[in-house]
Design a protein around this motif. Structure first.
Motif: not given
Length: 423
Positions: A194-196, A206-207, A239-242, A297-300
């Motif tokens: 999932x990419x938000x 991006x998140x 990471x390059x895929x995201x 959100x806990x990682x942000x």
């Protein structure tokens, strides 16, 4: 600032928990909120579809910014209503929310903007849909076109399942009017993620990515649910895929919507599959994911309110992320997602250690006791140094409060662990 959060589930509890940490916030409200959300926000018993009631509340309480959790009010046009009354709100217009409200609209958007997704056909006629099924065979994916609370997707591995699923959607109206139109699409194989992103027009922020677990039981068995747990980051997705997904999916989607005259503002969610041909779209949503929000959100580390304001002002803020792993596991009522009782007593939630983040989804307080009031009852998230030990800690947390009336998956994150063990 005074902030209003619309909604009352686990996603909205996570949003409220994060917003409450902002130095910009004076007063935080939630409508309708919940007994759990009441620990971080003042709750007002206003239904999410009562736009006039919500707007009246926002005006009467000098609300400076409204954040919307669920998809129903967004698809119903809450942003248009608030905007017409001069109220600041972060979310897509009714026209833009069609990216979730109509699977066929989303598919056409992807086709028109060369966004990688599965092959598909859309049907309103049951017989024609059935004939197409016989032509393409299984495995196949059936989707109710409209909103179905995250449950309107049937992944059929056999023709018998496909025929049964089509009948359930179009004939039996299992998902009510959402099933008046059905999208039949190619079954994709690979690793889901999932990419938000926070979007304003063609500006996309991006998140961190997450991976959700939709099936009810361990080993990805059982029926599809709204989500039984999630984790972030997702180590088997490079990471390059995201980054590629941002460039080939999110940005073209934002640009395409702007060109169609319905520019998107708010949280754009892409449910993706990493196939042998690269990332492809399974679905788009017009809001924060649930339960992905409870681990992202806990990682942000950035101030969410400041970030949203920057995005609304046309900026593209640089976000700061914890390098820790977040694992969130849902405690669900026995029988979910089909039929389940309510009002069953949970174990002592105060027995959870401080390191366990508790997000209420379907609970009600009765004196000192917490009772179940929904299919997904609550979610426990922990941050830790590695996936396995963090998940084990969450599982122990849930064992402390679980009863015979509830269940949870013990294998959240298994794909990442299995990938790590491969030579």
């Amino acid at each position: 600032m005074n902030i209003l959060i619309v909604g009352g589930g686990g996603r909205e509890h996570a949003m409220a928990w994060k917003v409450a940490q902002s130095t910009l916030v004076d007063k935080l409200y939630a409508a309708p909120g919940s007994d759990g959300i009441a620990s971080v926000a003042e709750c007002a018993p206003i239904d999410v579809m009562d736009f006039q009631g919500l707007a009246d509340f926002a005006e009467g309480h000098d609300v400076d910014l409204t954040l919307v959790g669920p998809e129903q009010p967004l698809v119903g046009g809450i942003v248009d209503y608030f905007s017409a009354r001069g109220l600041k709100i972060f979310g897509p217009s009714k026209a833009a929310a069609r990216i979730e409200g109509s699977k066929s609209f989303a598919k056409a958007l992807m086709k028109n903007n060369q966004i990688p997704t599965s092959h598909y056909q859309t049907f309103t006629d049951y017989q024609q849909a059935g004939d197409y099924l016989q032509q393409v065979g299984a495995p196949i994916v059936l989707k109710a076109d409209g909103l179905a609370a995250g449950k309107g997707v049937i992944v059929a591995m056999t023709m018998a399942e496909a025929e049964q699923g089509l009948k359930a959607i179009m004939k039996d109206r299992k998902f009510a009017d959402a099933g008046a139109r059905v999208v039949i699409e190619e079954y994709l194989e690979g690793d889901e993620f999932s990419l938000m992103a926070l979007v304003n027009g063609e500006t996309v922020t991006p998140l961190a990515i997450a991976q959700d677990h939709k099936r009810s039981f361990d080993g990805d068995k059982g029926p599809n649910t709204g989500g039984m747990g999630a984790y972030s980051p997702v180590p088997q997705i490079p990471g390059k895929i995201a980054d590629e997904a941002v460039q080939t999916i999110l940005k073209p989607a934002a640009s395409g919507m702007a060109q169609e005259g319905c520019p998107f503002t708010g949280v754009l969610y892409a449910g993706l599959m990493l196939t042998k041909d690269g990332p492809k779209v399974i679905e788009f949503n017009c809001r924060f994911g649930d339960p992905e929000t409870q681990v992202v959100l806990p990682r942000l580390e950035s101030d969410l309110v400041q970030v949203v304001l920057d995005v609304m002002d046309g900026g593209q803020p640089a976000l700061s992320w914890s390098d820790k792993t977040a694992v969130g596991v849902v405690l669900a009522t026995a029988g979910y997602p089909v039929s389940y009782p309510k009002g069953r007593k949970l174990g002592d939630l105060s027995a959870l250690p401080d390191a366990a983040l508790l997000f209420h989804a379907g609970t009600k307080k009765n004196g000192k006791d917490w009772l179940t009031s929904g299919g997904r009852v609550l979610l426990v998230t922990r941050l830790g140094d590695d996936l396995r030990t963090t998940r084990d800690a969450v599982n122990k947390d849930l064992e402390r409060i679980a009863t015979d009336d509830v269940f949870f998956r013990k294998d959240i994150g298994h794909r990442a662990l299995e990938a790590a063990e491969k030579p």
